[in-house]
Scaffold this motif. Structure first.
Motif, PDB file in Angstrom:
ATOM      1  N   LYS A 176      95.837 -15.266 -36.562  1.00 11.52           N
ATOM      2  CA  LYS A 176      95.554 -16.179 -35.547  1.00 11.52           C
ATOM      3  C   LYS A 176      94.563 -16.959 -35.909  1.00 11.52           C
ATOM      4  N   SER A 177      94.100 -16.989 -37.134  1.00  8.26           N
ATOM      5  CA  SER A 177      93.079 -18.115 -37.639  1.00  8.26           C
ATOM      6  C   SER A 177      93.857 -18.665 -38.828  1.00  8.26           C
ATOM      7  N   LYS A 178      93.085 -19.517 -39.615  1.00  4.30           N
ATOM      8  CA  LYS A 178      93.682 -20.232 -40.675  1.00  4.30           C
ATOM      9  C   LYS A 178      94.415 -19.496 -41.719  1.00  4.30           C
ATOM     10  N   ALA A 179      94.081 -18.057 -41.616  1.00  2.35           N
ATOM     11  CA  ALA A 179      94.890 -17.393 -42.459  1.00  2.35           C
ATOM     12  C   ALA A 179      96.310 -16.915 -42.295  1.00  2.35           C
ATOM     13  N   ARG A 180      96.780 -17.419 -41.254  1.00  4.51           N
ATOM     14  CA  ARG A 180      98.172 -17.493 -40.814  1.00  4.51           C
ATOM     15  C   ARG A 180      99.108 -18.170 -42.064  1.00  4.51           C
ATOM     16  N   VAL A 209      87.444 -22.957 -39.165  1.00  2.42           N
ATOM     17  CA  VAL A 209      88.217 -23.436 -40.325  1.00  2.42           C
ATOM     18  C   VAL A 209      87.605 -23.111 -41.854  1.00  2.42           C
ATOM     19  N   ASN A 210      86.214 -22.449 -41.472  1.00  2.00           N
ATOM     20  CA  ASN A 210      85.694 -22.175 -42.891  1.00  2.00           C
ATOM     21  C   ASN A 210      85.707 -20.852 -43.076  1.00  2.00           C
ATOM     22  N   VAL A 211      86.310 -19.779 -42.546  1.00  2.00           N
ATOM     23  CA  VAL A 211      86.594 -18.431 -42.815  1.00  2.00           C
ATOM     24  C   VAL A 211      87.826 -18.275 -43.775  1.00  2.00           C
ATOM     25  N   SER A 212      87.198 -17.863 -45.039  1.00  2.00           N
ATOM     26  CA  SER A 212      88.433 -17.690 -46.178  1.00  2.00           C
ATOM     27  C   SER A 212      89.265 -16.305 -45.651  1.00  2.00           C
ATOM     28  N   PRO A 213      90.497 -16.448 -46.152  1.00  2.00           N
ATOM     29  CA  PRO A 213      91.480 -15.176 -46.060  1.00  2.00           C
ATOM     30  C   PRO A 213      90.860 -13.975 -46.814  1.00  2.00           C
ATOM     31  N   LEU A 214      90.091 -14.420 -47.812  1.00  2.00           N
ATOM     32  CA  LEU A 214      89.467 -13.252 -48.520  1.00  2.00           C
ATOM     33  C   LEU A 214      88.640 -12.156 -47.582  1.00  2.00           C
ATOM     34  N   LEU A 215      88.082 -12.659 -46.747  1.00  2.00           N
ATOM     35  CA  LEU A 215      87.220 -11.628 -45.854  1.00  2.00           C
ATOM     36  C   LEU A 215      88.285 -10.586 -45.157  1.00  2.00           C
ATOM     37  N   ILE A 239      93.057  -1.408 -38.857  1.00  2.00           N
ATOM     38  CA  ILE A 239      93.432  -2.429 -39.728  1.00  2.00           C
ATOM     39  C   ILE A 239      94.378  -3.402 -39.172  1.00  2.00           C
ATOM     40  N   ILE A 240      95.347  -2.903 -37.929  1.00  2.00           N
ATOM     41  CA  ILE A 240      96.340  -3.740 -37.484  1.00  2.00           C
ATOM     42  C   ILE A 240      95.333  -4.730 -36.608  1.00  2.00           C
ATOM     43  N   SER A 241      94.251  -4.448 -36.097  1.00  2.00           N
ATOM     44  CA  SER A 241      93.567  -5.353 -35.354  1.00  2.00           C
ATOM     45  C   SER A 241      93.052  -6.476 -36.107  1.00  2.00           C
ATOM     46  N   VAL A 242      92.537  -6.326 -37.368  1.00  2.00           N
ATOM     47  CA  VAL A 242      91.966  -7.143 -38.362  1.00  2.00           C
ATOM     48  C   VAL A 242      93.227  -8.141 -38.817  1.00  2.00           C
ATOM     49  N   PHE A 243      94.187  -7.476 -39.310  1.00  2.00           N
ATOM     50  CA  PHE A 243      95.333  -8.304 -39.440  1.00  2.00           C
ATOM     51  C   PHE A 243      95.826  -9.464 -38.418  1.00  2.00           C
ATOM     52  N   GLU A 244      95.924  -8.876 -37.170  1.00  2.00           N
ATOM     53  CA  GLU A 244      96.372  -9.713 -36.115  1.00  2.00           C
ATOM     54  C   GLU A 244      95.217 -10.803 -35.868  1.00  2.00           C
ATOM     55  N   LYS A 245      94.024 -10.442 -35.846  1.00  2.00           N
ATOM     56  CA  LYS A 245      92.835 -11.367 -35.735  1.00  2.00           C
ATOM     57  C   LYS A 245      93.071 -12.506 -36.903  1.00  2.00           C
ATOM     58  N   GLY A 246      93.376 -12.001 -38.171  1.00  2.00           N
ATOM     59  CA  GLY A 246      93.496 -13.038 -39.346  1.00  2.00           C
ATOM     60  C   GLY A 246      94.515 -14.032 -39.241  1.00  2.00           C
TER      61      GLY A 246
END
Length: 303
Positions: A209-213, A176-182, A200-207
Motif C-alpha cells: 500500500k506504500s511506494k513498495a507496490r 515516499v522515503n520508506v525503502s522497500p528494503l525495510l 508476515i502477511i500484514s507486513v507485505f500488505e502494508k508494503g
C-alpha cells in the motif's frame, strides 16, 4: 610497555580549532562546488568528519572503546543540528538526517562492531548504538543487517526488532522515503518465528500500500510465500494485483503464470488447476496488448 600517549595531545590540539581559521576553511562543510570537490579529493563528507573518525579509531587503539565512543559523543553527535535552523547549517555543524550524518552513524556502528568481534563487549553497547542510529535512518541496509544479526543471537527475544519495524513502518509507511528494503527485512526476520505467518502477511500488505507496490521483488516474494503456506486463492489474487501494479515487468508475468500453473487445488471430489486454460489465454491476450514478448508454448501445453 605502556601505550603511547602522544596521540591524545596532538589530536586534542586539532580540535581546539587553533590550527584551523574558519574564515578561510570550515572543516565541517561538505564540498558542493567542483573546485571544493577537487580540493577535498571528491569525498562525500567533510574533512572534519574524516578527522573525527581518525581520532575515534586512534582513541580506540590507545585507550579502548569507551574513549572512542566519547569522541563521537563530544565531537560529532553534539554538532548535530536540525536543517530547519537556517543559515547556521553552513558553519561548523552537521546536518541532522543528512548524508554526512548517516555516514558517521555507519562508521560509529562499524567501530563498535570491530571492537566487539575482537574483545568481550556487552551486547547492550552495540544494541543501543544501533537503536540510536536507526531512529534517524530506519532504512539503512548496513545497520538493519547488523541489528538483525545482533538480535538473532538472542533468538528467544523478538520484541526489540519487532518494535523497531513497527515504529518505522507505522511512522513512515505512507511516506515516499520508506525503502522497500525495510519491508524485506521485516518479513525475512519473521520467517522462522513461531506464529509469524499473520505478521508476515500484514507486513507485505502494508508494503504494497506504500511506494513498495512498484517493487517487483516484493510481489514475487509475496506470491511465493502465499503458495508455500497453502493460501492459493490469496496468491492468485496477489498475482492479478501485481500485474496491475507492475504491468511492465516480464519476470513478474513469467513467475506468476509459472507458479500458479504448477499449483493444483485438491477438493473432496476432484483436482483442479489454480490457473485454468481460459484464464491463461486471457492473460496471454493482455501480455500481447502490453507488447511483452514471452515464449509460452510449454506453459500452454502444461495448462
Amino acid at each position: 610497555g605502556d601505550p603511547p600517549r602522544k596521540s591524545e595531545s596532538v589530536l586534542t590540539q586539532k580540535w581546539d580549532n587553533q590550527n584551523f581559521d574558519q574564515r578561510f576553511w570550515d572543516i565541517w562543510k561538505v564540498a558542493s562546488t567542483p573546485s571544493e570537490k577537487r580540493q577535498q579529493r571528491y569525498l562525500n563528507v567533510s574533512p572534519g568528519a574524516c578527522l573525527a573518525l581518525c581520532f575515534a579509531w586512534l582513541e580506540l587503539f590507545r585507550a579502548g572503546l569507551k574513549a572512542a565512543v566519547s569522541v563521537f559523543e563530544e565531537y560529532i553527535f553534539n554538532r548535530l543540528r536540525d536543517v530547519n535552523r537556517g543559515d547556521e547549517m553552513t558553519t561548523n555543524v552537521i546536518v541532522k538526517g543528512g548524508h554526512q550524518h548517516e555516514w558517521l552513524c555507519m562508521a560509529y556502528v562499524r567501530l563498535i562492531t570491530y571492537h566487539s568481534n575482537l574483545n568481550p563487549t556487552p551486547p547492550r553497547i552495540k544494541r543501543e548504538a544501533l537503536i540510536r542510529c536507526l531512529k534517524d535512518f530506519p532504512c539503512n541496509g548496513y545497520m538493519l543487517s547488523e541489528f538483525v544479526k545482533t538480535e538473532a543471537k538472542d533468538s528467544h527475544i523478538t520484541t526489540r526488532l519487532r518494535r523497531h519495524f513497527d515504529r518505522a513502518l507505522d511512522d513512515r509507511g505512507g511516506m515516499v522515503n520508506v525503502s522497500p528494503l525495510l519491508y524485506l527485512y521485516a518479513t525475512s526476520w519473521e520467517l522462522d518465528r513461531p506464529g509469524g505467518r499473520h505478521r508476515i502477511i500484514s507486513v507485505f500488505e502494508k508494503g504494497l500500500k506504500s511506494k513498495a507496490r512498484s517493487t517487483v521483488a516484493i510481489w514475487r516474494l509475496y506470491m511465493r510465500y502465499l503458495v508455500s503456506i497453502g493460501h492459493y486463492q490469496a496468491a492468485k489474487s496477489a498475482f492479478y494485483r501485481a500485474f496491475h501494479a507492475c504491468p511492465w515487468s516480464k519476470v513478474l508475468w513469467i513467475d506468476g503464470i509459472s507458479l500458479l500453473s504448477s499449483v493444483k487445488e485438491h477438493t473432496e471430489y476432484y483436482e483442479q488447476a489454480l490457473l485454468d486454460e481460459a484464464e491463461f489465454r486471457d492473460l496471454t491476450k493482455i501480455i500481447m496488448e502490453k507488447e511483452i514478448r514471452i515464449h509460452c508454448v510449454d506453459m500452454l501445453n502444461e495448462v
